[in-house]
Design an enzyme around this catalytic site. Structure first.
Site, PDB file in Angstrom:
ATOM      1  N   HIS A  63     -29.251  -4.763  41.001  1.00 17.99           N
ATOM      2  CA  HIS A  63     -28.879  -5.124  42.370  1.00 17.99           C
ATOM      3  C   HIS A  63     -29.940  -4.759  43.395  1.00 17.99           C
ATOM      4  O   HIS A  63     -29.627  -4.535  44.567  1.00 17.99           O
ATOM      5  CB  HIS A  63     -27.538  -4.490  42.748  1.00 17.99           C
ATOM      6  CG  HIS A  63     -26.381  -5.371  42.422  1.00 17.99           C
ATOM      7  ND1 HIS A  63     -25.646  -6.034  43.360  1.00 17.99           N
ATOM      8  CD2 HIS A  63     -25.863  -5.745  41.221  1.00 17.99           C
ATOM      9  CE1 HIS A  63     -24.712  -6.753  42.778  1.00 17.99           C
ATOM     10  NE2 HIS A  63     -24.825  -6.589  41.468  1.00 17.99           N
ATOM     11  N   ASP A 114     -18.826  -0.149  48.756  1.00 14.84           N
ATOM     12  CA  ASP A 114     -17.859  -1.243  48.810  1.00 14.84           C
ATOM     13  C   ASP A 114     -17.834  -2.027  47.510  1.00 14.84           C
ATOM     14  O   ASP A 114     -16.789  -2.548  47.111  1.00 14.84           O
ATOM     15  CB  ASP A 114     -18.206  -2.185  49.963  1.00 14.84           C
ATOM     16  CG  ASP A 114     -17.817  -1.619  51.313  1.00 14.84           C
ATOM     17  OD1 ASP A 114     -17.027  -0.670  51.341  1.00 14.84           O
ATOM     18  OD2 ASP A 114     -18.304  -2.122  52.337  1.00 14.84           O
ATOM     19  N   GLU A 153     -13.642   1.065  58.321  1.00 14.40           N
ATOM     20  CA  GLU A 153     -14.766   0.143  58.416  1.00 14.40           C
ATOM     21  C   GLU A 153     -14.439  -0.888  59.486  1.00 14.40           C
ATOM     22  O   GLU A 153     -13.408  -0.811  60.159  1.00 14.40           O
ATOM     23  CB  GLU A 153     -15.058  -0.545  57.078  1.00 14.40           C
ATOM     24  CG  GLU A 153     -15.769   0.322  56.068  1.00 14.40           C
ATOM     25  CD  GLU A 153     -16.402  -0.470  54.926  1.00 14.40           C
ATOM     26  OE1 GLU A 153     -16.461  -1.716  55.041  1.00 14.40           O
ATOM     27  OE2 GLU A 153     -16.832   0.148  53.940  1.00 14.40           O
TER      28      GLU A 153
END
Length: 453
Positions: free
Chosen positions: A92, A154, A267
């Site tokens: 990633h 997340d 958030e």
């Protein structure tokens, strides 16, 4: 992502020589307990990353079984004048940091699955491999022990070593700090190929350098992560605001409240005041049966709106009325648009895996494998209103094809001049290309990276 490219540890007058690819691979194959492959399919995978902006062909892909194998690979790089080694977690990175041009890519997910829960001074920890996936760590901790790490990202399909090499940030960080603030001990392969145990008390300089060090100080092969009792359920809530000032005031108030007087997760995001299915009003409701009624918006509402996302943890044996009362208490005094409140009750694992569902939808729609340009930024409290005016309300008033996250953290969890600063995270379409990324803290709240030398 963790990177080890260590060409500055030895002076230019050393005796290192350029490597011969074929002979190097054969020599490592004899030394490693794991494996090394030059198969085109494996090489092709190792030459790509989540960002999708670069494609770089490595010499070989190494699949280590443990730290000893990683150390042998790094030592090979030290002995060569032109060999690059990149430790790849789940791939990633965004700009090719998980790749090694004609070098060795180390697949950290191939490491043996080390998992051991320990007690130390009355606190629970889990020892896990650097290549372990956070999603797997979560499920095993909860199902086997009723425990879970305190701070998350997340998106959970990331490696432990990858996020700890950055920061690891999500909606729990206002209370517990990022993931790097919840680690007691590391096993690290250094730039010279040595394997060391480090902590706040032992090899502390290495410990604090590696945590959030973008892979420039070593490769994390094991980590000891702090645990706490895991809740059973989560009341997941979204609150809509038309004015940025009210949105930030409430968000900053919530993260300043003491534990027990605030939500367990805070958030927020910016969305377009239109019908765009990717960035508009329809992205806010949590239940497919709920609808966003724009008639409740004030006449002063502009081209962008704001959503505060919060959550309350609770146990299965907590009565619904008690949860309702607690939520009502925490929401009292907030300035959101009262009819535009959306909520749903989900399991704790479902809540933490919420981005996984978005990933599955993106894969089904064929957009997951397209390029993902990505940007994260730190923005101080003193500048966040100007940022909203110039960026959200002007440059991005029509959206970007995906969510733009923005939420505050406290200086007590980070070293900054302002008492409060905001994460900004953006992901969407760029020139008709799917782009996951963000206005955020800039150095890692869940993605894996690490600049190569």
């Amino acid at each position: 992502m963790m990177i080890a490219c260590l060409d500055r540890f030895v002076t230019d007058t050393d005796s290192r020589r350029p490597h011969d690819g074929s002979s190097l691979c054969k020599a490592l194959e004899l030394q490693l307990q794991g494996g090394i492959t030059t198969d085109s399919r494996d090489i092709g995978l190792a030459g790509k990353d989540f960002g999708g902006l670069h494609s770089i062909t490595p010499l070989a892909l190494v699949k280590p079984t443990g730290a000893d194998d990683v150390a042998k690979v790094v030592k090979s790089a030290v002995q060569s004048s032109n060999l690059t080694v990149a430790a790849r977690g789940n791939g990633h990175s965004i700009n090719g940091q998980a790749m090694a041009d004609r070098g060795l890519v180390v697949d950290m997910t191939a490491m043996e699955n080390h998992f051991h829960v320990v007690l130390n001074n009355g606190l629970s920890y889990v020892d896990v491999s650097g290549g372990a996936i956070w999603e797997d760590v979560l499920k095993r901790c909860v199902s086997d022990y009723g425990l879970a790490p305190r701070s998350w990202t997340d998106y959970l399909s990331l490696t432990v070593g990858g996020t700890l090499s950055n920061a690891g940030v999500s909606g729990q960080a206002f209370r517990y700090g990022p993931q790097i603030s919840n680690v007691a001990e590391l096993e690290v392969v250094t730039g010279t190929g040595d394997t060391l145990i480090c902590s706040e008390m032992e090899n502390s300089e290495l410990f604090f350098s590696v945590l959030g060090g973008l892979g420039q100080f070593g490769i994390i092969t094991k980590a000891r992560v702090l645990l706490q009792p895991a809740p059973d359920m989560v009341r997941w809530i979204r609150l809509v605001y038309a004015e940025f000032e009210s949105f930030t005031r409430d968000a900053e108030s919530l993260v300043r409240r003491p534990e027990g007087d605030s939500f367990d997760y805070v958030e927020g995001f910016v969305f377009s005041n239109n019908d765009d299915p990717l960035t508009g009003r329809s992205t806010v409701p949590l239940d497919s049966d709920a609808a966003f009624d724009k008639a409740h918006l004030p006449e002063t509402a502009g081209s962008v709106l704001y959503c505060l996302e919060v959550a309350v943890h609770y146990r299965n044996n907590d009565q619904g009325a008690i949860v309702d009362t607690e939520v009502h208490r925490l929401l009292t005094g907030l300035g959101y648009i009262k009819p535009l409140r959306f909520q749903v009750d989900v399991s704790y694992i479902q809540f933490l895996s919420r981005v996984k569902r978005a990933e599955e939808e993106a894969i089904a729609n064929g957009v997951w494998d397209t390029p993902h340009p990505w940007l994260n930024l730190f923005v101080s409290k003193s500048d966040i209103s100007d940022f909203d005016r110039v960026v959200f309300k002007s440059l991005l008033q029509n959206g970007v094809g995906g969510p733009m996250l923005v939420y505050p953290l406290l200086r007590s969890r980070w070293v900054l001049n302002d008492d409060v600063f905001h994460e900004l995270y953006l992901r969407g379409h760029v020139l008709s290309t799917w782009a996951w990324g963000g206005w955020g803290w800039g150095w890692g709240w869940g993605w894996e990276m690490g600049p190569k030398r």
